[in-house]
Write a protein that holds these residues in place. Structure first.
Motif, short mmCIF file in Angstrom:
data_model
loop_
_atom_site.label_atom_id
_atom_site.label_comp_id
_atom_site.label_asym_id
_atom_site.label_seq_id
_atom_site.Cartn_x
_atom_site.Cartn_y
_atom_site.Cartn_z
N ASP A 229 0.84 -1.20 0.00
CA ASP A 229 0.00 0.00 0.00
C ASP A 229 0.87 1.24 0.00
N ALA A 230 1.92 1.24 0.84
CA ALA A 230 2.80 2.41 0.91
C ALA A 230 3.56 2.59 -0.40
N THR A 231 3.96 1.48 -1.02
CA THR A 231 4.71 1.55 -2.28
C THR A 231 3.84 2.11 -3.40
N ARG A 232 2.60 1.62 -3.48
CA ARG A 232 1.71 2.08 -4.54
C ARG A 232 1.35 3.55 -4.36
N ALA A 233 1.32 3.98 -3.09
CA ALA A 233 0.95 5.37 -2.83
C ALA A 233 2.07 6.34 -3.15
N ASP A 234 3.24 5.81 -3.32
CA ASP A 234 4.40 6.67 -3.60
C ASP A 234 4.62 6.74 -5.11
N ALA A 235 4.26 7.86 -5.68
CA ALA A 235 4.31 7.99 -7.14
C ALA A 235 5.73 7.98 -7.68
N SER A 236 6.72 8.23 -6.81
CA SER A 236 8.11 8.28 -7.27
C SER A 236 8.71 6.90 -7.45
N ARG A 237 8.01 5.88 -6.96
CA ARG A 237 8.53 4.52 -7.08
C ARG A 237 7.77 3.77 -8.17
N ARG A 238 8.41 2.75 -8.73
CA ARG A 238 7.72 1.96 -9.74
C ARG A 238 6.63 1.13 -9.09
N ARG A 239 5.56 1.00 -9.79
CA ARG A 239 4.41 0.29 -9.23
C ARG A 239 4.70 -1.20 -9.15
N ARG A 240 4.20 -1.77 -8.08
CA ARG A 240 4.38 -3.20 -7.91
C ARG A 240 3.01 -3.86 -7.84
N GLU A 241 2.82 -4.93 -8.56
CA GLU A 241 1.57 -5.66 -8.54
C GLU A 241 1.85 -7.09 -8.03
N VAL A 242 1.83 -7.20 -6.72
CA VAL A 242 2.06 -8.50 -6.11
C VAL A 242 0.80 -8.90 -5.37
N ARG A 243 0.32 -10.04 -5.70
CA ARG A 243 -0.93 -10.49 -5.10
C ARG A 243 -0.63 -11.52 -4.02
N VAL A 244 -1.24 -11.33 -2.85
CA VAL A 244 -1.06 -12.25 -1.73
C VAL A 244 -2.39 -12.92 -1.46
N GLU A 245 -2.46 -14.22 -1.68
CA GLU A 245 -3.73 -14.94 -1.56
C GLU A 245 -3.98 -15.48 -0.15
N GLU A 246 -2.90 -16.04 0.48
CA GLU A 246 -3.10 -16.72 1.75
C GLU A 246 -2.02 -16.28 2.73
N GLU A 247 -2.24 -16.63 3.97
CA GLU A 247 -1.20 -16.38 4.96
C GLU A 247 0.00 -17.25 4.63
N PRO A 248 1.19 -16.69 4.46
CA PRO A 248 2.37 -17.52 4.18
C PRO A 248 2.81 -18.26 5.44
N ALA A 249 3.30 -19.45 5.24
CA ALA A 249 3.83 -20.22 6.37
C ALA A 249 5.15 -19.61 6.80
N PRO A 250 5.58 -19.90 8.02
CA PRO A 250 6.88 -19.40 8.44
C PRO A 250 7.96 -19.83 7.45
N GLY A 251 8.94 -18.97 7.26
CA GLY A 251 9.97 -19.21 6.27
C GLY A 251 10.90 -20.33 6.67
N PRO A 252 11.83 -20.67 5.80
CA PRO A 252 12.75 -21.77 6.07
C PRO A 252 13.77 -21.41 7.13
#
Length: 381
Positions: free
Chosen positions: A64-87
């Motif tokens: 949300d913060a990235t998309r709101a910042d017009a000086s940065r390139r837009r990112r379209e990353v979709r998050v569907e589910e809660e990610p499990a803890p990392g490795p």
């Protein structure tokens, strides 16, 4: 999950966002926003996977913060589910976060604040309250610190010694506001010890545990200081002492002596004595000799002079003190104590009064003032 448990997962969540491409400052801001959301939502709807929930919400906040910042390139990353803890690699990421927050380009005050916020998970308000500064002042300090380390990478090696000095600074602040910084420093040092086998990390943990064990006996009900020799040793926490000694023995067995291990050895000898009279001052002097060899610190030499005075008599202590600068912090207090032990009450009273004027805090000033008054009253009578 209680507050301490919630704070414990913060470094891992920041590290996961960092691996996904978020810069350190942006990741830390997003995680703080997620923590605020957790405090609001979790009492009524606790998640099955707290860390995964925090990662999901923090990542969305970052996007949300990235998309709101017009000086940065837009990112379209979709998050569907809660990610499990990392490795398991998260452990290394968390370790790098310790190093990042103790970056050598930061001032000690900034490194402490950033460590408490990013590694400790404390809010800016809690940190400001603990250090008795306005919240906007602390917010500016943290923001400047984050800008300073913004270009640093997570995968660069860090300096363990710098991290330990930062954690020891946190520990020495003790307690203020609604955060017990001594306990927080112990928690963070435990976390660090679990991630890296290093004798000085264990040495610092042992030192903290042994000092913290004496905390209940250090002050009277009116807040006045109780010197070590006068403390009620039955109030010392024997569980913490036993743990501290065990951790220290593990560190010393690695045969890579460092200054925190040597300091912890001194603390362990004090903890081992059933009374002040039974303290093994000769062995304490030997450990101070090791500390002088390791650090060549004037403060260490000052403390050594006290130990020499106990082991070999006040005049030997004064001789050990003679080569040090009188402008050294606590010099006057140490000199006063040794002169009193040597029978020179007039000089001791003058030096106690001088030390009181230079004291760093009110309890210490009051204690030294009372010492001077006690000797002066004895002269009048």
């Amino acid at each position: 999950m209680d507050e301490s448990g919630l704070r414990a997962v913060v470094p891992s969540v920041i590290a996961i966002l960092g691996r996904r491409g978020a810069g350190f400052a942006a990741a830390e801001d997003a995680v703080q926003e997620a923590l605020v959301e957790a405090v609001r939502v979790w009492p009524d709807d606790p998640p099955r996977n707290p860390q995964g929930w925090l990662v999901t919400v923090a990542w969305r906040k970052f996007l949300d913060a990235t998309r709101a910042d017009a000086s940065r390139r837009r990112r379209e990353v979709r998050v569907e589910e809660e990610p499990a803890p990392g490795p398991a690699g998260e452990v290394d990421d968390t370790l790098q976060l310790y190093f990042l927050c103790a970056h050598p380009s930061l001032s000690p005050a900034s490194a402490v604040a950033l460590t408490l916020r990013a590694v400790g998970g404390l809010t800016t308000r809690q940190i400001a309250q603990a250090y008795l500064v306005p919240e906007p002042t602390m917010a500016q300090r943290i923001s400047r610190a984050k800008r300073t380390v913004a270009g640093a990478r997570f995968d660069r090696p860090g300096d363990v010694g710098t991290v330990l000095r930062v954690l020891y600074l946190v520990f020495n602040e003790g307690y203020s506001g609604d955060v017990d910084l001594a306990a927080e420093a112990i928690r963070l040092t435990r976390e660090l010890a679990a991630r890296i086998e290093h004798p000085e990390v264990e040495g610092l943990l042992a030192l903290m545990l042994l000092h913290h064990a004496r905390r209940p006996a250090r002050t009277r009900s009116d807040g006045s200081l109780v010197p070590l020799a006068e403390q009620d040793r039955s109030r010392w926490d024997t569980r913490l002492i036993a743990e501290g000694v065990e951790v220290l023995q593990t560190a010393l067995a690695r045969d890579r002596l460092g200054e925190f291990q040597a300091q912890a050895a001194v603390a362990a000898l004090h903890a081992d004595a059933r009374s002040a009279e039974e303290t093994d001052w000769v062995q304490i002097v030997e450990w101070y000799d090791e500390l002088v060899r390791l650090t060549d610190s004037p403060v260490v030499r000052l403390n050594r002079a006290v130990a020499v005075g106990e082991a070999d008599g006040a005049r030997a202590g004064l001789a050990a003190l003679s080569g040090l600068a009188p402008t050294l912090p606590r010099y006057a207090a140490v000199a006063a104590y040794l002169h009193e032990r040597d029978g020179n009450r007039v000089t001791a009273a003058r030096l106690y009064a001088e030390a009181a004027r230079a004291a760093a805090n009110l309890p210490e000033r009051d204690h030294l003032t009372r010492q001077a008054a006690r000797l002066n009253a004895g002269r009048v009578s």
